[in-house]
Design a protein around this motif. Structure first.
Motif, PDB file in Angstrom:
ATOM      1  N   UNK A 100       0.838  -1.204   0.000  1.00 59.68           N
ATOM      2  CA  UNK A 100       0.000   0.000   0.000  1.00 59.68           C
ATOM      3  C   UNK A 100       0.874   1.256   0.000  1.00 59.68           C
ATOM      4  N   UNK A 101       1.901   1.279   0.858  1.00 57.80           N
ATOM      5  CA  UNK A 101       2.816   2.422   0.879  1.00 57.80           C
ATOM      6  C   UNK A 101       3.474   2.630  -0.480  1.00 57.80           C
ATOM      7  N   UNK A 102       3.940   1.542  -1.088  1.00 59.49           N
ATOM      8  CA  UNK A 102       4.574   1.643  -2.405  1.00 59.49           C
ATOM      9  C   UNK A 102       3.590   2.133  -3.458  1.00 59.49           C
ATOM     10  N   UNK A 103       2.370   1.642  -3.402  1.00 57.44           N
ATOM     11  CA  UNK A 103       1.357   2.061  -4.374  1.00 57.44           C
ATOM     12  C   UNK A 103       1.145   3.572  -4.308  1.00 57.44           C
ATOM     13  N   UNK A 104       0.937   4.086  -3.101  1.00 60.56           N
ATOM     14  CA  UNK A 104       0.692   5.514  -2.964  1.00 60.56           C
ATOM     15  C   UNK A 104       1.928   6.349  -3.256  1.00 60.56           C
ATOM     16  N   UNK A 105       3.101   5.832  -2.952  1.00 57.13           N
ATOM     17  CA  UNK A 105       4.317   6.574  -3.264  1.00 57.13           C
ATOM     18  C   UNK A 105       4.568   6.593  -4.766  1.00 57.13           C
ATOM     19  N   UNK A 106       4.291   5.491  -5.452  1.00 56.12           N
ATOM     20  CA  UNK A 106       4.433   5.478  -6.913  1.00 56.12           C
ATOM     21  C   UNK A 106       3.435   6.446  -7.536  1.00 56.12           C
ATOM     22  N   UNK A 107       2.239   6.505  -6.969  1.00 54.42           N
ATOM     23  CA  UNK A 107       1.247   7.468  -7.446  1.00 54.42           C
ATOM     24  C   UNK A 107       1.738   8.904  -7.212  1.00 54.42           C
ATOM     25  N   UNK A 108       2.345   9.167  -6.064  1.00 56.50           N
ATOM     26  CA  UNK A 108       2.886  10.499  -5.778  1.00 56.50           C
ATOM     27  C   UNK A 108       4.038  10.833  -6.719  1.00 56.50           C
ATOM     28  N   UNK A 109       4.878   9.849  -7.017  1.00 48.57           N
ATOM     29  CA  UNK A 109       5.983  10.068  -7.949  1.00 48.57           C
ATOM     30  C   UNK A 109       5.435  10.421  -9.325  1.00 48.57           C
ATOM     31  N   UNK A 110       4.429   9.681  -9.768  1.00 51.72           N
ATOM     32  CA  UNK A 110       3.810   9.955 -11.069  1.00 51.72           C
ATOM     33  C   UNK A 110       3.232  11.376 -11.095  1.00 51.72           C
ATOM     34  N   UNK A 111       2.545  11.752 -10.014  1.00 49.21           N
ATOM     35  CA  UNK A 111       1.980  13.098  -9.946  1.00 49.21           C
ATOM     36  C   UNK A 111       3.065  14.166  -9.976  1.00 49.21           C
ATOM     37  N   UNK A 112       4.165  13.913  -9.279  1.00 49.63           N
ATOM     38  CA  UNK A 112       5.264  14.884  -9.272  1.00 49.63           C
ATOM     39  C   UNK A 112       5.908  15.024 -10.648  1.00 49.63           C
ATOM     40  N   UNK A 113       6.037  13.909 -11.353  1.00 51.75           N
ATOM     41  CA  UNK A 113       6.668  13.958 -12.672  1.00 51.75           C
ATOM     42  C   UNK A 113       5.749  14.628 -13.690  1.00 51.75           C
ATOM     43  N   UNK A 114       4.463  14.287 -13.648  1.00 48.01           N
ATOM     44  CA  UNK A 114       3.551  14.756 -14.705  1.00 48.01           C
ATOM     45  C   UNK A 114       2.830  16.062 -14.369  1.00 48.01           C
ATOM     46  N   UNK A 115       2.386  16.233 -13.134  1.00 46.13           N
ATOM     47  CA  UNK A 115       1.542  17.386 -12.803  1.00 46.13           C
ATOM     48  C   UNK A 115       2.297  18.523 -12.124  1.00 46.13           C
ATOM     49  N   UNK A 116       2.862  18.221 -10.977  1.00 42.39           N
ATOM     50  CA  UNK A 116       3.379  19.279 -10.117  1.00 42.39           C
ATOM     51  C   UNK A 116       4.776  19.736 -10.488  1.00 42.39           C
ATOM     52  N   UNK A 117       5.629  18.822 -10.828  1.00 39.45           N
ATOM     53  CA  UNK A 117       7.011  19.097 -11.198  1.00 39.45           C
ATOM     54  C   UNK A 117       7.710  19.976 -10.161  1.00 39.45           C
ATOM     55  N   UNK A 118       7.460  19.645  -8.885  1.00 38.79           N
ATOM     56  CA  UNK A 118       8.066  20.400  -7.791  1.00 38.79           C
ATOM     57  C   UNK A 118       9.558  20.112  -7.723  1.00 38.79           C
ATOM     58  N   UNK A 119      10.271  21.109  -7.269  1.00 37.97           N
ATOM     59  CA  UNK A 119      11.716  20.982  -7.120  1.00 37.97           C
ATOM     60  C   UNK A 119      12.079  21.267  -5.667  1.00 37.97           C
ATOM     61  N   UNK A 120      13.150  20.649  -5.222  1.00 39.09           N
ATOM     62  CA  UNK A 120      13.567  20.837  -3.831  1.00 39.09           C
ATOM     63  C   UNK A 120      14.051  22.271  -3.619  1.00 39.09           C
ATOM     64  N   UNK A 121      13.903  22.729  -2.401  1.00 36.36           N
ATOM     65  CA  UNK A 121      14.216  24.125  -2.108  1.00 36.36           C
ATOM     66  C   UNK A 121      15.711  24.423  -2.191  1.00 36.36           C
ATOM     67  N   UNK A 122      16.532  23.569  -1.631  1.00 34.75           N
ATOM     68  CA  UNK A 122      17.959  23.873  -1.534  1.00 34.75           C
ATOM     69  C   UNK A 122      18.748  23.485  -2.783  1.00 34.75           C
ATOM     70  N   UNK A 123      18.505  22.298  -3.300  1.00 32.09           N
ATOM     71  CA  UNK A 123      19.300  21.805  -4.427  1.00 32.09           C
ATOM     72  C   UNK A 123      18.629  22.001  -5.783  1.00 32.09           C
ATOM     73  N   UNK A 124      17.352  22.333  -5.762  1.00 32.17           N
ATOM     74  CA  UNK A 124      16.585  22.561  -6.984  1.00 32.17           C
ATOM     75  C   UNK A 124      16.573  21.326  -7.901  1.00 32.17           C
ATOM     76  N   UNK A 125      16.443  20.148  -7.289  1.00 33.41           N
ATOM     77  CA  UNK A 125      16.288  18.932  -8.084  1.00 33.41           C
ATOM     78  C   UNK A 125      14.853  18.442  -7.914  1.00 33.41           C
ATOM     79  N   UNK A 126      14.340  17.652  -8.833  1.00 30.37           N
ATOM     80  CA  UNK A 126      12.954  17.174  -8.708  1.00 30.37           C
ATOM     81  C   UNK A 126      12.766  16.353  -7.429  1.00 30.37           C
ATOM     82  N   UNK A 127      11.674  16.627  -6.713  1.00 28.02           N
ATOM     83  CA  UNK A 127      11.446  15.936  -5.438  1.00 28.02           C
ATOM     84  C   UNK A 127      11.108  14.469  -5.632  1.00 28.02           C
ATOM     85  N   UNK A 128      10.659  14.089  -6.827  1.00 29.27           N
ATOM     86  CA  UNK A 128      10.335  12.680  -7.031  1.00 29.27           C
ATOM     87  C   UNK A 128      11.568  11.799  -6.885  1.00 29.27           C
TER      88      UNK A 128
END
Length: 159
Positions: A100-128
Motif C-alpha cells: 500500500x505504501x509503495x502504491x501511494x508513493x508510486x502514485x505520488x511520484x507519477x503526480x510529481x513527474x507529470x503534474x506538479x514538477x516540484x523541485x527541492x528548495x535547496x538543491x533545486x532537483x525534482x522531489x520525485x
C-alpha cells in the motif's frame, strides 16, 4: 543471504554508506558554520532524505533478524499449528502494508513527474527523486519479511 565486501550483505553496506554520508555532511556543515559563518542549506535536505532511506533499509534488516515488535507471550501460548498460521498472517499483513505504501508513493511520484514538477528548495532537483527511495528500497523490506517468516516457520517445523 548474499555477502559482499568483508562478509556483510548489501543492506548493511547501504545503511553504513548513508550513515557515513550523513556524518560527513553534518560535519562539513558545522565546520562551514563556525569557520566561514555560512551554513550550507542543502545539508539538511540531503541528511533528512538519507535518514528516510536508511530507515527503510533498516526496517528490512530488522524484519530479517526478527527484531520487530511482537506479542511473544500470547504467541507462545498458541499451539504450534496456530503459531504457523499467525506467522503467515502477520507476514502477509506486513507485506501488504508496504504494498500500500509503495502504491501511494508510486502514485505520488507519477503526480510529481507529470503534474506538479516540484523541485527541492535547496538543491533545486525534482522531489520525485527523493520519493523514489521508498518503492525501490522496499525490496529490502519484502526480503526481510520473507526471510523472517521462513525462519520462524522452519523453527516451528523442527519442534
Amino acid at each position: 543471504m548474499k555477502k559482499l565486501l568483508f562478509g556483510f550483505p548489501l543492506g548493511h553496506w547501504l545503511v553504513a554508506i548513508c550513515m557515513a554520508a550523513m556524518v560527513v555532511i553534518a560535519f562539513l556543515n558545522i565546520l562551514s558554520r563556525y569557520i566561514f559563518h555560512f551554513s550550507l542549506a542543502a545539508t539538511e535536505e540531503i541528511t533528512i532524505n538519507l535518514f528516510v532511506w536508511m530507515t527503510i533499509i533498516g526496517i528490512g534488516i530488522a524484519f530479517e533478524r526478527g527484531g520487530h515488535m511482537g506479542m511473544v507471550t500470547f504467541f507462545n501460548m498458541f499451539p504450534r499449528a496456530l503459531q504457523k498460521v499467525w506467522i503467515i498472517i502477520y507476514s502477509v499483513l506486513a507485506a501488504g502494508l508496504f504494498v500500500v505504501l509503495d502504491y501511494y508513493m508510486i502514485q505520488a511520484i507519477y503526480d510529481e513527474i507529470t503534474l506538479f514538477q516540484a523541485r527541492s528548495a535547496a538543491l533545486n532537483i525534482p522531489v520525485w527523486i527523493y520519493y523514489l527511495g521508498l518503492p525501490v528500497l522496499s525490496v529490502f523490506v519484502f526480503k526481510g519479511i520473507y526471510r523472517d517468516a521462513m525462519t520462524k516457520l522452519a523453527e516451528r517445523k523442527e519442534d
